[in-house]
Design a protein around this motif. Structure first.
Motif, PDB file in Angstrom:
ATOM      1  N   ASP A  37     -49.880 120.138 -44.185  1.00 48.17           N
ATOM      2  CA  ASP A  37     -49.449 121.526 -44.002  1.00 48.17           C
ATOM      3  C   ASP A  37     -49.178 122.110 -45.383  1.00 48.17           C
ATOM      4  N   MET A  38     -50.098 122.922 -45.897  1.00 47.78           N
ATOM      5  CA  MET A  38     -49.982 123.419 -47.260  1.00 47.78           C
ATOM      6  C   MET A  38     -48.849 124.420 -47.441  1.00 47.78           C
ATOM      7  N   SER A  39     -48.492 125.110 -46.376  1.00 48.48           N
ATOM      8  CA  SER A  39     -47.353 126.019 -46.471  1.00 48.48           C
ATOM      9  C   SER A  39     -46.062 125.225 -46.654  1.00 48.48           C
ATOM     10  N   LEU A  40     -45.880 124.221 -45.846  1.00 46.37           N
ATOM     11  CA  LEU A  40     -44.693 123.377 -45.939  1.00 46.37           C
ATOM     12  C   LEU A  40     -44.658 122.636 -47.272  1.00 46.37           C
ATOM     13  N   ALA A  41     -45.822 122.193 -47.730  1.00 44.16           N
ATOM     14  CA  ALA A  41     -45.899 121.439 -48.984  1.00 44.16           C
ATOM     15  C   ALA A  41     -45.500 122.269 -50.190  1.00 44.16           C
ATOM     16  N   THR A  42     -45.642 123.582 -50.103  1.00 46.22           N
ATOM     17  CA  THR A  42     -45.304 124.457 -51.227  1.00 46.22           C
ATOM     18  C   THR A  42     -43.967 125.161 -51.016  1.00 46.22           C
ATOM     19  N   GLY A  43     -43.164 124.653 -50.087  1.00 51.10           N
ATOM     20  CA  GLY A  43     -41.821 125.199 -49.893  1.00 51.10           C
ATOM     21  C   GLY A  43     -41.718 126.336 -48.903  1.00 51.10           C
ATOM     22  N   GLY A  44     -42.796 126.618 -48.148  1.00 51.28           N
ATOM     23  CA  GLY A  44     -42.769 127.706 -47.169  1.00 51.28           C
ATOM     24  C   GLY A  44     -42.469 127.207 -45.759  1.00 51.28           C
ATOM     25  N   ARG A  45     -42.617 128.109 -44.820  1.00 52.62           N
ATOM     26  CA  ARG A  45     -42.426 127.743 -43.414  1.00 52.62           C
ATOM     27  C   ARG A  45     -43.626 126.945 -42.927  1.00 52.62           C
ATOM     28  N   PRO A  46     -43.416 126.027 -41.993  1.00 52.05           N
ATOM     29  CA  PRO A  46     -44.560 125.280 -41.461  1.00 52.05           C
ATOM     30  C   PRO A  46     -45.527 126.186 -40.720  1.00 52.05           C
ATOM     31  N   ILE A  47     -46.788 125.809 -40.693  1.00 57.66           N
ATOM     32  CA  ILE A  47     -47.798 126.550 -39.938  1.00 57.66           C
ATOM     33  C   ILE A  47     -47.791 126.010 -38.507  1.00 57.66           C
ATOM     34  N   ASP A  48     -47.453 126.877 -37.560  1.00 59.58           N
ATOM     35  CA  ASP A  48     -47.282 126.436 -36.173  1.00 59.58           C
ATOM     36  C   ASP A  48     -48.407 126.884 -35.251  1.00 59.58           C
ATOM     37  N   ASP A  49     -49.086 127.968 -35.609  1.00 61.25           N
ATOM     38  CA  ASP A  49     -50.128 128.512 -34.731  1.00 61.25           C
ATOM     39  C   ASP A  49     -51.438 127.760 -34.949  1.00 61.25           C
ATOM     40  N   LEU A  50     -51.501 126.529 -34.452  1.00 63.02           N
ATOM     41  CA  LEU A  50     -52.648 125.671 -34.744  1.00 63.02           C
ATOM     42  C   LEU A  50     -53.940 126.166 -34.113  1.00 63.02           C
ATOM     43  N   ASP A  51     -53.837 126.929 -33.045  1.00 60.65           N
ATOM     44  CA  ASP A  51     -55.043 127.419 -32.367  1.00 60.65           C
ATOM     45  C   ASP A  51     -55.795 128.443 -33.206  1.00 60.65           C
ATOM     46  N   ASN A  52     -55.101 129.076 -34.149  1.00 62.45           N
ATOM     47  CA  ASN A  52     -55.719 130.157 -34.926  1.00 62.45           C
ATOM     48  C   ASN A  52     -55.726 129.876 -36.427  1.00 62.45           C
ATOM     49  N   CYS A  53     -55.591 128.627 -36.809  1.00 59.08           N
ATOM     50  CA  CYS A  53     -55.608 128.306 -38.227  1.00 59.08           C
ATOM     51  C   CYS A  53     -56.813 127.416 -38.556  1.00 59.08           C
ATOM     52  N   PHE A  54     -56.940 127.056 -39.837  1.00 58.19           N
ATOM     53  CA  PHE A  54     -58.122 126.330 -40.307  1.00 58.19           C
ATOM     54  C   PHE A  54     -57.717 125.102 -41.107  1.00 58.19           C
ATOM     55  N   VAL A  55     -58.662 124.192 -41.216  1.00 53.61           N
ATOM     56  CA  VAL A  55     -58.475 123.013 -42.059  1.00 53.61           C
ATOM     57  C   VAL A  55     -59.576 123.005 -43.119  1.00 53.61           C
ATOM     58  N   ILE A  56     -59.152 122.916 -44.378  1.00 56.57           N
ATOM     59  CA  ILE A  56     -60.089 122.777 -45.497  1.00 56.57           C
ATOM     60  C   ILE A  56     -60.187 121.284 -45.802  1.00 56.57           C
ATOM     61  N   ILE A  57     -61.355 120.705 -45.557  1.00 57.20           N
ATOM     62  CA  ILE A  57     -61.578 119.297 -45.861  1.00 57.20           C
ATOM     63  C   ILE A  57     -61.970 119.202 -47.333  1.00 57.20           C
ATOM     64  N   SER A  58     -61.204 118.439 -48.090  1.00 54.79           N
ATOM     65  CA  SER A  58     -61.429 118.393 -49.538  1.00 54.79           C
ATOM     66  C   SER A  58     -61.471 116.962 -50.033  1.00 54.79           C
ATOM     67  N   GLU A  59     -61.988 116.820 -51.243  1.00 54.63           N
ATOM     68  CA  GLU A  59     -62.029 115.512 -51.886  1.00 54.63           C
ATOM     69  C   GLU A  59     -61.338 115.600 -53.227  1.00 54.63           C
ATOM     70  N   PHE A  60     -60.240 114.887 -53.359  1.00 58.56           N
ATOM     71  CA  PHE A  60     -59.488 114.804 -54.605  1.00 58.56           C
ATOM     72  C   PHE A  60     -59.246 113.338 -54.924  1.00 58.56           C
ATOM     73  N   ASN A  61     -59.440 112.983 -56.172  1.00 61.17           N
ATOM     74  CA  ASN A  61     -59.052 111.656 -56.648  1.00 61.17           C
ATOM     75  C   ASN A  61     -59.578 110.528 -55.768  1.00 61.17           C
ATOM     76  N   ARG A  62     -60.866 110.611 -55.440  1.00 66.46           N
ATOM     77  CA  ARG A  62     -61.562 109.566 -54.692  1.00 66.46           C
ATOM     78  C   ARG A  62     -61.101 109.427 -53.246  1.00 66.46           C
ATOM     79  N   SER A  63     -60.409 110.407 -52.732  1.00 68.94           N
ATOM     80  CA  SER A  63     -59.984 110.349 -51.336  1.00 68.94           C
ATOM     81  C   SER A  63     -60.240 111.690 -50.656  1.00 68.94           C
ATOM     82  N   ILE A  64     -60.364 111.649 -49.333  1.00 71.54           N
ATOM     83  CA  ILE A  64     -60.632 112.854 -48.554  1.00 71.54           C
ATOM     84  C   ILE A  64     -59.400 113.185 -47.726  1.00 71.54           C
ATOM     85  N   GLN A  65     -59.013 114.448 -47.721  1.00 75.70           N
ATOM     86  CA  GLN A  65     -57.860 114.905 -46.959  1.00 75.70           C
ATOM     87  C   GLN A  65     -58.116 116.315 -46.453  1.00 75.70           C
ATOM     88  N   GLY A  66     -57.326 116.724 -45.464  1.00 76.80           N
ATOM     89  CA  GLY A  66     -57.435 118.072 -44.926  1.00 76.80           C
ATOM     90  C   GLY A  66     -56.219 118.893 -45.296  1.00 76.80           C
TER      91      GLY A  66
END
Length: 305
Positions: free
Chosen positions: A74-103
């Motif tokens: 949850d990138m909002s929570l990770a940066t000190g914001g409110r958690p993202i709760d509306d999962l039906d209308n949000c997105f996941v960015i699949i990325s590759e950092f430091n030899r690992s894959i995360q969303g």
């Protein structure tokens, strides 16, 4: 969203021209953020997330995507914001950092914007969330923040910066007199990771925050005397505000007083195109982050004999 990353191969032509393309997104419909397209593998509507015992508080859940199990942060929570709760209308960015894959869970994804690294600036001093930023820029008269993803990932799963004991014993043998290393990286976490690993083998670090600061520092040192009697090599990230690592390498190769410096590109980016760019700009090596044994060995091999 399926077509937003089409023709990524064509975008590799931007690399080495001090240009990048940012995928912009928002968290809880507020602040606008950007991520380098080269770090993004896929963008998709948020899939079903599975919660598991003892997950890190910043991990919203686990997703099963194309045969892989991926942690979704949850990138909002990770940066000190409110958690993202509306999962039906949000997105996941699949990325590759430091030899690992995360969303990365985000509220909305907007568009891809072609930019020059000179337009990407270090975060202003004293900014409220500057500790989670590596850079800022302005798009459509709106501030866009580029997050220090390496810092976020390190908080969730800290990177081991210790060189293996047996490897360390070999590396510290017969170190040359000149063992000063310039390290350029816009992430404070990444700089500390590199510093800890190479200081363990007896090197001294000169730390700078981006390519522009690095080339200024190198030219200042060259004015003071023979650069090769002051510095053993340069370790540079690729993605940095104002001047990226490829452009920094090209500047070094084009400067008569610096042109023979050994340059290692050390980056969370990965992919075949990086290897091609190593040769194109004249870097000596490319090492994906972060393996302290591999980095230590590369530094020792680059040391002047």
């Amino acid at each position: 969203m399926s077509g937003i990353l089409d023709s990524v191969n064509q975008r590799t032509q931007l690399v080495g021209q001090n240009r990048l393309e940012l995928l912009t997104f928002r968290l809880n419909r507020r602040q606008r953020y950007g991520i380098n397209v080269f770090k993004v593998k896929e963008v998709l509507q948020c899939p079903k997330l599975t919660t598991m015992p003892n997950l890190h508080p910043l991990v919203k859940g686990i997703a099963h995507i194309r045969g892989q199990t991926i942690s979704v942060i949850d990138m909002s929570l990770a940066t000190g914001g409110r958690p993202i709760d509306d999962l039906d209308n949000c997105f996941v960015i699949i990325s590759e950092f430091n030899r690992s894959i995360q969303g990365f869970l985000v509220s909305s994804v907007e568009r891809i914007i072609n930019m020059n690294w000179e337009s990407i600036l270090p975060p202003p001093k004293g900014a409220g969330k500057a500790n989670y930023l590596t850079a800022v820029t302005e798009i459509d008269n709106e501030l866009v923040e580029i997050l220090d993803v390496e810092k976020i990932l390190d908080e969730i799963s800290p990177v081991n910066t210790n060189i293996t004991g047996t490897v360390l014993e070999e590396l510290i043998e017969d170190m040359p007199d000149i063992k000063r290393v310039l390290v350029a990286d816009d992430s404070s976490v990444a700089r500390k990771q590199v510093q800890r690993a190479i200081e363990a083998i007896g090197c001294e670090c000169v730390l700078v925050k981006d390519g522009k600061e690095a080339i200024i520092k190198l030219r200042e040192m060259a004015q003071e005397g023979d650069i090769y009697k002051q510095l053993a090599l340069v370790i540079s990230d690729i993605e940095m505000p104002e001047m990226d690592g490829y452009t920094l390498t090209a500047e070094i190769r084009n400067d008569p007083k610096l042109k023979d410096l050994h340059v290692i590109l050390h980056t969370s980016l990965s992919g075949v195109f990086n290897q091609a760019m190593v040769e194109r700009v004249g870097a000596n090596a490319f090492i994906p982050k972060f393996n302290p044994d591999e980095l230590g060995a590369a530094v020792k091999a680059a040391m002047p004999k």
